[in-house]
Design a protein around this motif. Structure first.
Motif, PDB file in Angstrom:
ATOM      1  N   ALA B  86       0.834  -1.206   0.000  1.00 60.47           N
ATOM      2  CA  ALA B  86       0.000   0.000   0.000  1.00 60.47           C
ATOM      3  C   ALA B  86       0.869   1.257   0.000  1.00 60.47           C
ATOM      4  CB  ALA B  86      -0.920  -0.003   1.219  1.00 60.47           C
ATOM      5  N   ARG B 274       1.168  -3.926 -10.799  1.00 58.68           N
ATOM      6  CA  ARG B 274       1.055  -2.748  -9.941  1.00 58.68           C
ATOM      7  C   ARG B 274       0.849  -1.476 -10.769  1.00 58.68           C
ATOM      8  NH1 ARG B 274       2.652  -2.146  -4.398  1.00 58.68           N
ATOM      9  NH2 ARG B 274       0.431  -1.829  -4.545  1.00 58.68           N
ATOM     10  N   GLN B 277      -2.952  -1.850 -11.616  1.00 63.73           N
ATOM     11  CA  GLN B 277      -3.922  -1.812 -10.524  1.00 63.73           C
ATOM     12  C   GLN B 277      -3.670  -0.693  -9.526  1.00 63.73           C
ATOM     13  OE1 GLN B 277      -3.669  -5.856  -9.058  1.00 63.73           O
ATOM     14  NE2 GLN B 277      -4.037  -6.636 -11.131  1.00 63.73           N
ATOM     15  N   GLY B 279      -2.805   1.241  -6.204  1.00 63.47           N
ATOM     16  CA  GLY B 279      -2.926   0.827  -4.814  1.00 63.47           C
ATOM     17  C   GLY B 279      -1.707   1.146  -3.978  1.00 63.47           C
ATOM     18  N   TYR B 280      -0.783   1.987  -4.495  1.00 59.79           N
ATOM     19  CA  TYR B 280       0.379   2.446  -3.730  1.00 59.79           C
ATOM     20  C   TYR B 280       0.396   3.974  -3.777  1.00 59.79           C
ATOM     21  CZ  TYR B 280       2.140   2.752  -8.479  1.00 59.79           C
ATOM     22  OH  TYR B 280       2.266   3.052  -9.816  1.00 59.79           O
ATOM     23  N   HIS B 283       0.542   6.616  -7.196  1.00 54.60           N
ATOM     24  CA  HIS B 283       0.200   5.913  -8.447  1.00 54.60           C
ATOM     25  C   HIS B 283      -0.366   6.833  -9.526  1.00 54.60           C
ATOM     26  CE1 HIS B 283      -1.305   2.937 -11.229  1.00 54.60           C
ATOM     27  NE2 HIS B 283      -2.531   3.400 -11.092  1.00 54.60           N
TER      28      HIS B 283
END
Lengths: 123, 382
Positions: B86, B274, B277, B279-280, B283
């Motif tokens: 995350a 990543r 998608q 989610g960090y 991004h």
């Protein structure tokens, strides 16, 4: 001929009205491998304390100041092809430039060899 | 001239006013004639016999670097994989034990706060961050991570790097088995009863290893390596010229909170899943720049002549300033000046002629592929 030294680690040989300027062996040791020397053009007039040359080591650039005022009469062309001459023979073949002295009185107050060695030992 | 002994001191933001700390190997460096300078909050060896000789020694033999100023972090606790995912764009859940990855710490705007290495060990996730940023990184990460995850700054550990074509032979002589590691792999070893964590990684472009070990045995371990003919201690000066030739960015210079991952050419560090998608943290900018391209790009610059261009030198295309040098110096292995800089994308293609202004003069340069000197990593063949 007399050799003078500055606290900025330059040496000056005076022969009549002509002064030959370089950096000291201590200075080249501190700078490390020298890869480029930018020298003043013949005919340039420099005042004492002006930036006169730049010496580039692998890591950093350092200014060389004119230790006395005068007009540049010659730059050491050998440094262009072989800047490492400064590392190998800083106080001989690795000289930077020659000046026609504007004011010989500026030499007063510069250090002699013994005084410079003592100055370096105290750093 | 200006004080020649002070010319290569690197001041790092926020650390200038703090007293410098000493490395575990401080006395060891001084006994070997190192010239010590302030860097990243520590007194560190800038050189021993000379940057040029140390640089070329590392490319030909094996160089030992003390990088104990870097932050070695251990992450443990319930849900640590998901919590790290995350936060950073690395794939942690699929990171196998003994595998290491390069990743980045990004802020909410996608600016780079640090670059880092992350590895899975049997009992924790191990991370190495930059020395100058480690305390800020920890403060940031404590805010990001849930209470269940614990961060331990392993400041009782030293970190050494052994780099160069003869590094494997030298290290395997006292730590048998390291020769079985491939690039970006890591494992636990022992030396004289002391635990070592060794990865096959580095910051020179050469094959080599990074060795985490208890600080109190670092001097004896360094002695054991330097007793070998092929190993010499190498200072920070050559570390910088080696990494510049290898095209590797230096945080705080080539990477900053203003710079993004895509423009930096570091998108390889973000796996496909990543990128798609997210989610960090950060991004949005990564996704936007992957789709649209980055306005500025980090490039290599080959320079004509002998005059090095240093950090901060403006880069021109004709009358227009199109970028800035962020790292520059003389490349001992190439016997020529090279630089890295951030350039408008319109002028960033390989081969684009540019000019760099150095002390009021324009010097000719062109955009060059990186690395400047080919990497020689010991990669596993597929």
């Amino acid at each position: 001929m007399s050799r003078y030294f500055t606290q900025e680690h330059e040496w000056i040989d005076v022969d009549g009205e002509i002064a030959t300027v370089g950096i000291t062996d201590f200075a080249q040791g501190q700078l490390g491998d020298i890869v480029f020397v930018e020298l003043p053009e013949k005919g340039r007039k420099v005042a004492k304390g002006d930036d006169a040359a730049v010496v580039e080591s692998v890591k950093a650039a350092s200014d060389v100041y004119a230790p006395v005022s005068g007009e540049v009469v010659e730059a050491n062309g050998a440094l262009e092809g072989d800047p490492a001459l400064v590392n190998g023979d800083a106080e001989g073949e690795g000289w930077f430039f020659r000046l026609r002295l504007a004011d010989a009185a500026e030499l007063e107050g510069l250090m002699d060899r013994a005084a410079y060695d003592a100055f370096v030992a105290g750093l | 001239m200006g004080d020649p002994g002070k010319t290569d001191v690197v001041a790092e933001d926020g650390l200038a006013d703090l007293p410098l700390q000493q490395l575990p190997l401080d006395g060891w460096h001084r006994a070997r004639g190192a010239r010590m300078v302030g860097f990243a909050g520590y007194e560190m060896p800038i050189q021993y016999e000379g940057i040029m000789a140390e640089h070329l020694w590392t490319r030909a033999h094996a160089g030992l670097f003390d990088v104990s100023h870097m932050g070695q972090l251990s992450f443990t606790g319930e849900g640590v994989d998901a919590a790290l995912e995350a936060m950073i764009p690395a794939a942690i859940a699929t990171l196998e034990a003994g595998r290491q990855r390069y990743s980045l710490l990004l802020d909410e705007q996608g600016g780079i706060l640090d670059d880092l290495m992350v590895a899975r060990r049997p009992d924790d996730i191990y991370m190495v961050v930059n020395g100058a940023t480690k305390y800020d990184d920890i403060a940031w990460m404590l805010d990001q991570l849930p209470d269940e995850v614990t961060i331990n700054l392993m400041d009782e550990q030293a970190l050494l790097a052994l780099q160069g074509p003869e590094a494997e032979g030298a290290l395997a002589r006292i730590v048998p088995g390291v020769e079985r590691l491939f690039f970006m792999q890591a494992a636990a070893f022992a030396w004289n009863g002391h635990a070592l964590w060794i990865s096959r990684t580095g910051y020179t472009g050469e094959d080599g290893f990074e060795i985490s070990l208890p600080a109190q045995v670092a001097a004896a371990f360094a002695d054991a390596l330097c007793a070998m003919d092929e190993v010499k201690p190498i200072g920070l000066g050559a570390r910088d010229s080696l990494r510049l030739e290898a095209g590797l960015p230096l945080y705080g210079h080539d990477l900053t909170p203003e710079t993004g991952v895509v423009g930096a050419g570091l998108a390889f560090a973000i796996p496909k899943s990543r990128r798609e998608q997210g989610g960090y943290v950060g991004h949005d900018r990564v996704a936007r720049e992957l789709a649209e391209g980055a306005r500025l790009r980090r490039v290599g610059l080959a320079i004509e002549g002998r005059l090095p261009a240093r950090e901060g030198a403006p880069v021109f295309a004709g009358a227009e300033q199109v970028g800035t040098v962020t790292s520059g110096g003389f490349a001992p292995s190439l016997n020529a000046p090279i630089a890295m800089g951030w350039i408008d994308a319109a002028h960033a293609a390989i081969g684009t002629p540019l000019e760099i202004e150095v002390r009021g003069k324009r010097i000719a340069a062109h955009v060059a592929p990186m690395p400047f000197v080919p990497h020689r990593y010991h990669r596993q063949k597929n």
